[in-house]
Scaffold this motif. Structure first.
Motif, PDB file in Angstrom:
ATOM      1  N   ALA A 321       0.848  -1.229   0.143  1.00 18.00           N
ATOM      2  CA  ALA A 321       0.089  -0.083  -0.033  1.00 18.00           C
ATOM      3  C   ALA A 321       0.905   1.209   0.002  1.00 18.00           C
ATOM      4  N   PHE A 322       2.090   1.149   0.528  1.00 21.92           N
ATOM      5  CA  PHE A 322       2.910   2.442   0.681  1.00 21.92           C
ATOM      6  C   PHE A 322       3.895   2.778  -0.608  1.00 21.92           C
ATOM      7  N   MET A 323       3.776   1.803  -1.517  1.00 24.93           N
ATOM      8  CA  MET A 323       4.764   2.008  -2.652  1.00 24.93           C
ATOM      9  C   MET A 323       4.805   3.178  -3.241  1.00 24.93           C
ATOM     10  N   TRP A 324       3.937   4.119  -3.412  1.00 20.04           N
ATOM     11  CA  TRP A 324       3.775   5.236  -3.992  1.00 20.04           C
ATOM     12  C   TRP A 324       3.309   6.368  -3.117  1.00 20.04           C
ATOM     13  N   ALA A 361      -2.035  -5.957   1.871  1.00 22.48           N
ATOM     14  CA  ALA A 361      -2.479  -4.519   2.208  1.00 22.48           C
ATOM     15  C   ALA A 361      -3.318  -4.740   3.114  1.00 22.48           C
ATOM     16  N   ILE A 362      -2.919  -4.086   4.357  1.00 25.51           N
ATOM     17  CA  ILE A 362      -3.962  -3.958   5.531  1.00 25.51           C
ATOM     18  C   ILE A 362      -4.470  -2.782   5.803  1.00 25.51           C
ATOM     19  N   VAL A 363      -5.561  -2.493   4.879  1.00 27.30           N
ATOM     20  CA  VAL A 363      -6.264  -1.000   4.630  1.00 27.30           C
ATOM     21  C   VAL A 363      -7.710  -1.430   4.666  1.00 27.30           C
ATOM     22  N   ALA A 364      -8.456  -0.116   4.447  1.00 29.95           N
ATOM     23  CA  ALA A 364      -9.911  -0.259   4.761  1.00 29.95           C
ATOM     24  C   ALA A 364     -10.636  -1.021   3.589  1.00 29.95           C
ATOM     25  N   PRO A 365     -11.863  -1.553   3.846  1.00 29.59           N
ATOM     26  CA  PRO A 365     -12.796  -2.282   2.723  1.00 29.59           C
ATOM     27  C   PRO A 365     -12.348  -1.779   1.289  1.00 29.59           C
ATOM     28  N   ASP A 366     -12.703  -0.375   1.242  1.00 26.45           N
ATOM     29  CA  ASP A 366     -12.891   0.249   0.165  1.00 26.45           C
ATOM     30  C   ASP A 366     -11.671   0.254  -0.914  1.00 26.45           C
ATOM     31  N   ASP A 367     -10.470   0.201  -0.187  1.00 25.04           N
ATOM     32  CA  ASP A 367      -9.265   0.349  -0.692  1.00 25.04           C
ATOM     33  C   ASP A 367      -8.774  -1.215  -0.878  1.00 25.04           C
ATOM     34  N   LEU A 368      -9.291  -1.957  -0.106  1.00 26.80           N
ATOM     35  CA  LEU A 368      -8.616  -3.425   0.008  1.00 26.80           C
ATOM     36  C   LEU A 368      -8.909  -4.171  -1.395  1.00 26.80           C
ATOM     37  N   ILE A 369     -10.392  -3.750  -1.810  1.00 22.33           N
ATOM     38  CA  ILE A 369     -10.634  -4.504  -3.006  1.00 22.33           C
ATOM     39  C   ILE A 369     -10.064  -3.877  -4.091  1.00 22.33           C
ATOM     40  N   ARG A 370      -9.247  -2.777  -4.150  1.00 18.92           N
ATOM     41  CA  ARG A 370      -8.530  -2.409  -5.326  1.00 18.92           C
ATOM     42  C   ARG A 370      -7.255  -3.178  -5.517  1.00 18.92           C
ATOM     43  N   TYR A 371      -6.988  -4.118  -4.435  1.00 22.15           N
ATOM     44  CA  TYR A 371      -5.519  -5.113  -4.731  1.00 22.15           C
ATOM     45  C   TYR A 371      -5.981  -6.348  -5.533  1.00 22.15           C
ATOM     46  N   PHE A 372      -7.114  -6.522  -5.906  1.00 21.77           N
ATOM     47  CA  PHE A 372      -7.697  -7.421  -6.792  1.00 21.77           C
ATOM     48  C   PHE A 372      -7.803  -6.640  -8.298  1.00 21.77           C
ATOM     49  N   GLY A 373      -7.769  -5.360  -8.378  1.00 21.25           N
ATOM     50  CA  GLY A 373      -8.096  -4.383  -9.399  1.00 21.25           C
ATOM     51  C   GLY A 373      -9.344  -4.003  -9.527  1.00 21.25           C
ATOM     52  N   VAL A 374      -9.826  -2.717  -9.762  1.00 23.94           N
ATOM     53  CA  VAL A 374     -11.071  -2.281 -10.060  1.00 23.94           C
ATOM     54  C   VAL A 374     -10.840  -1.473 -11.169  1.00 23.94           C
ATOM     55  N   GLY A 375     -11.812  -1.201 -11.958  1.00 21.44           N
ATOM     56  CA  GLY A 375     -11.777  -0.292 -13.169  1.00 21.44           C
ATOM     57  C   GLY A 375     -10.803  -0.864 -14.053  1.00 21.44           C
TER      58      GLY A 375
END
Ligand code: GLC
Length: 677
Positions: A321-324, A361-375
Motif C-alpha cells: 500500500a505504501f509503494m507510491w 495490504a492491511i487497509v480499509a475495505p474500499d481500498d482493499l478491494i483495489r488490490y484485486f483491481g477495479v476499473g
C-alpha cells in the motif's frame, strides 16, 4: 545494478513481428493490443532472438506467445508510471530482455509447471488448497530441517507454505525479517540458496507450493543500495527518497499516519552519513524504495525472477500500500501502486507463469478491494489478498457476542473478480489492528472509536469479563489506537481457562478456536493457518529474554512449534487432540466441498439474528450455507433465510448429520458452526 542493458545495436536481430505464428496470433486477437502497445513491443523485443536462441524452439515459441498475450497489461501498467520519461522505450527494452533471459534460465521442471499453470490458472483457488504459515526458525530451525517435517505438512493438508524471514535481513532489530539486506541470498542462519531450491523442489513433488515474502516498500539501511546512497552515490540515492532538509518531509508529514508510533515516530530519518533525510515509513532502519525510479522496478523484477527460478511459487508482496508517495495524501493505495502491481504480475505471467502474487495490504475495505483491481485494473493486480476485514470482524463478534457489525461490514464488500482468492486468516505473525469503518459501526448503532477502544481493552484482557490474554502493540497517543498481540488460543480464552483450571472454560475456548478455523476455511478463499494454531499454541512470553526479539512484542505470538505437545494430536483426551481433530474435520470436509473453491461468489446472509453470522457460497452444484453462532449460549435460528438462499436439505457437512428443525427453527449449540447443503 541492472544486468540487462538495452540492445546497443537495434538493427541487429529480428523484431518479434518476424515470427509468423505470433504475428498471426496477434492478428486474430487484435483486441488484445493497441497500436501503441504493439509499436512498443516491437521496439522492446528487438534482439531477444539472440537471448532465446539458447532454448529449444518450443520454449521460444511459448515465451513469445505469452509476451504477445500479456504485453498490453504490462504496457498499461508501466505507461502511466514511467511513460513520460525520455528513456521509456529503453526501459521497456531492458525489461523484455530481462524477461527473456530469465525464461531461458528457468529449469525444465519449472517450465513444465508454467505450462500446467497456464492451463490451470485457478490452481490457488481450489477447495483443496490450504496455507500454513511459519517462521522457519520457529518451525524447524533451518530450511533443511523443514524437509524433516514434510510428512506433518501433508498430514494437516497443507498445499502451500509461507516461509518467513527467509532472505538475509539485518542483524539485531530487523522487524521480524522485514528489513532485508540481500533479496537474493537466503539468511545464512537458515541455510543457503541451494537449500531453498532443494526445499521448494521436494515440497513441490509432494504437492506443496512455497510462498516467500518480497518486501517491496523498503529495504534495510544496510542493503548495498542504501550503503551506496549513504556514501554519496547519486545513482543509488535515486533508489530512495532522500531530502536535503526538512522542508519536504515536513510538508509530507502533515498528512502521513504513523505505522509504528512507539518504535519509530515520524516517517523520516536523518542519515548521518549523507546528511539527508530519508523516507522511513516503518522503522528508522527500513528505507522506503523510490518506485518512481524505473531502475528500482528493474532490480525488483530481476530479484523476483531469480527467486521464482529457485522454485518459489507465490510472492507475498509486503506492505504494497505504501509503494507510491503523493504530497497531501496519506501516501497509501495511490493509483500508481496498482499500475506497478499490475506490471509486476504481468512480468510473472510472461516469464514464470507458475507464480502467483499475494498482496499484503492491511487497509480499509474500499481500498482493499483495489488490490484485486477495479476499473481498468480489474482482475490484473494480484491473485490473492489478505481478507483483513474478515479477520477483524471475527474478533469483534467474538468479543461483543454480536454479529451485526460483521454482517454489515462484510455485506458492503463489492464483488471480487472470479479469478482471485481472498487469503482468509484468523491471525498472522502481525498484530491485530481494529480496521473498523466508522460508517459500518454507525450503521449498526455503534460508535466506531468507542468500539475499537472496547476491542483493545477486551483483547488486552483488561475489560471486565474478558476471556482474552493479549498484549498491547503500539499505542498511538494521537488517536488512542491500540493494536493487539496474541496467539489465536490466548486471545480466544485458552490461556486464561488453563490458568484458572476450569474445564468448562477450556471447552468454550476450544469451540471459539474451531469456530475461527471453520470461518476461514469455509469462506471460499485460500485459508492461511498460522503455525501452531491447529493445536492451540499459547503466547510465548519468553520472547522478551531473546535479545533479537525483545524489542518487538509481536514475537509474543510467534512461538516455536512444540513438537512434544504435537504428539498429543491424535489423543482426544487432550486439549491438543480435541483441537487437532476438530481442525482436521474442517479441513477434510473443505477438501470435499466444491462450493469452497474461491472462484465462486460468497454472499453474506441477513439472518436477522444478532448473534449468528451466515454466508452462502454459490456453486452450480448448489449453495453451501455456513452458519456460525458467536456466543456461548444456544441460539434459535429461523431457517427461512437459509431456505431463501437456496438450501434445500439442511444437511450439515461438518457433522455429516441432518439438522433438526422444530417449527421452522433450528437450535445452534454454543459456538456452533454448520456447513449446510
Ligand atoms: C508487513 C509485515 C510486518 C512488517 C511490515 C513492515 O506488514 O507483515 O511484519 O512489520 O510489513 O515491513
Amino acid at each position: 545494478m541492472n544486468q540487462f542493458p538495452a540492445n546497443d545495436h537495434p538493427d541487429q536481430g529480428s523484431a518479434l513481428t518476424d515470427v509468423t505464428r505470433v504475428a498471426a496470433m496477434r492478428q486474430r486477437n487484435a483486441h488484445l493490443m493497441s497500436a501503441a502497445a504493439l509499436a512498443c513491443l516491437d521496439k522492446a523485443s528487438v534482439g531477444i532472438d539472440q537471448i532465446l536462441n539458447d532454448v529449444p524452439e518450443r520454449d521460444q515459441q511459448l515465451f513469445r506467445i505469452r509476451l504477445a498475450r500479456w504485453f498490453q497489461n504490462l504496457y498499461d501498467g508501466l505507461l502511466p508510471v514511467y511513460g513520460r520519461r525520455d528513456d521509456f522505450d529503453l526501459f521497456m527494452q531492458k525489461l523484455v530482455r530481462c524477461m527473456a533471459a530469465y525464461h531461458v534460465e528457468r529449469s525444465d521442471e519449472l517450465k513444465g509447471l508454467d505450462i500446467e499453470r497456464d492451463l490451470e490458472a485457478d490452481w490457488f483457488q481450489h477447495e483443496t488448497m490450504l496455507g500454513y504459515v511459519f517462521y522457519v526458525e520457529q518451525f524447524a530451525d533451518k530450511l533443511d530441517g523443514v524437509q524433516d517435517h514434510i510428512d506433518y505438512l501433508q498430514e494437516i493438508g497443507a498445499s502451500y507454505v509461507h516461509l518467513m524471514k527467509v532472505m538475509q535481513s539485518r542483524d539485531g532489530e530487523n522487524d521480524g525479517g522485514y528489513a532485508v539486506t540481500d533479496y537474493r541470498k537466503v539468511a545464512p542462519a537458515l541455510g543457503t540458496n541451494d537449500d531453498l531450491e532443494a526445499l521448494c523442489s521436494t515440497l513441490r513433488s509432494r504437492g506443496i507450493s512455497v510462498c516467500i515474502d518480497l518486501v517491496l516498500n523498503h529495504c534495510a539501511r544496510e542493503h548495498p543500495w542504501a550503503k551506496a546512497a549513504q556514501a554519496g552515490d547519486e545513482r543509488y540515492q535515486q533508489y530512495f527518497y532522500m531530502f536535503d532538509d526538512r522542508t519536504l518531509p515536513d510538508a509530507y508529514e502533515r498528512t502521513l499516519p504513523e505505522v509504528f508510533p512507539e518504535f519509530a515516530p515520524g516517517n523520516f530519518t536523518l542519515d548521518p552519513d549523507s546528511g539527508k533525510w530519508v523516507w522511513t515509513t516503518f522503522n528508522h532502519f527500513q528505507w522506503d524504495l523510490n518506485w518512481s525510479n524505473p531502475d528500482v522496478f528493474l532490480e525488483i523484477v530481476e530479484i523476483m525472477f531469480e527467486l521464482a527460478n529457485l522454485g518459489v511459487e507465490v510472492f507475498r508482496l509486503d506492505a504494497v500500500a505504501f509503494m507510491w508517495k503523493r504530497m497531501g495524501t496519506d501516501s497509501q493505495n495511490q493509483e500508481e501502486v496498482f499500475d506497478l502491481m499490475q506490471a509486476l504480475r504481468t512480468c510473472s505471467r510472461i516469464t514464470t507463469p507458475a507464480v502467483a502474487h499475494k498482496a499484503e495490504a492491511i487497509v480499509a475495505p474500499d481500498d482493499l478491494i483495489r488490490y484485486f483491481g477495479v476499473g481498468r485494473h480489474h482482475g490484473k493486480v494480484s491473485n490473492i489478498a489478505y481478507h483483513n476485514s474478515l479477520m477483524v470482524q471475527y474478533w469483534s463478534a467474538l468479543a461483543s457476542r454480536d454479529t451485526r457489525l460483521m454482517t454489515q461490514a462484510l455485506s458492503e464488500f463489492p464483488r471480487t473478480p472470479n479469478s482471485i482468492a481472498w487469503g482468509t486468516y484468523i491471525r498472522c505473525h502481525d498484530d491485530i489492528g481494529w480496521a473498523i469503518a466508522d460508517d459500518d459501526a454507525a450503521a449498526v448503532g455503534l460508535d466506531g472509536h468507542a468500539h475499537r477502544q472496547f476491542l483493545s481493552s477486551f483483547y488486552a484482557g483488561d475489560f471486565p469479563g474478558s476471556f482474552a490474554r493479549g498484549g498491547v502493540f503500539q499505542l498511538n497517543a494521537a488517536t488512542g489506537d491500540r493494536r493487539i498481540n496474541g496467539t489465536l488460543a490466548s486471545l480466544a480464552g485458552l490461556e486464561q481457562a488453563l490458568e484458572w483450571g476450569d474445564g468448562e472454560l477450556i471447552s468454550l475456548a476450544i469451540e471459539r478456536i474451531l469456530l475461527g478455523h471453520a470461518l476461514v476455511c469455509g469462506f471460499g478463499g485460500l485459508p492461511l493457518i498460522y503455525m501452531g494454531d491447529e493445536i492451540g499454541l499459547r503466547n510465548d512470553y519468553a520472547y522478551a529474554q531473546n535479545a533479537e526479539y525483545a524489542s518487538d512484542s509481536r514475537w509474543m505470538h510467534r512461538p516455536a512449534m512444540d513438537w512434544q505437545l504435537l504428539e498429543h494430536r491424535h489423543d482426544t483426551d487432550t486439549i491438543e487432540g480435541r483441537l487437532y481433530q476438530g481442525f482436521q474435520r474442517i479441513i477434510k470436509t473443505r477438501r470435499q466441498t466444491p462450493q469452497l473453491c474461491a472462484r465462486y461468489d460468497t454472499d453474506i446472509l441477513d439472518t436477522d439474528h444478532a448473534h449468528v453470522f451466515a454466508i452462502a457460497n454459490r456453486h452450480p452444484l448448489g449453495t453451501l450455507a455456513c452458519v456460525y453462532n458467536f456466543t456461548e449460549t444456544t441460539q434459535r435460528l429461523s431457517i427461512e433465510p437459509l431456505m431463501e438462499s437456496g438450501i434445500v436439505e439442511l444437511f450439515d457437512k461438518l457433522t455429516t448429520r441432518p439438522v433438526v428443525i422444530t417449527d421452522g427453527f433450528m437450535d445452534l449449540a454454543p459456538y456452533a458452526r454448520l456447513w449446510l447443503t
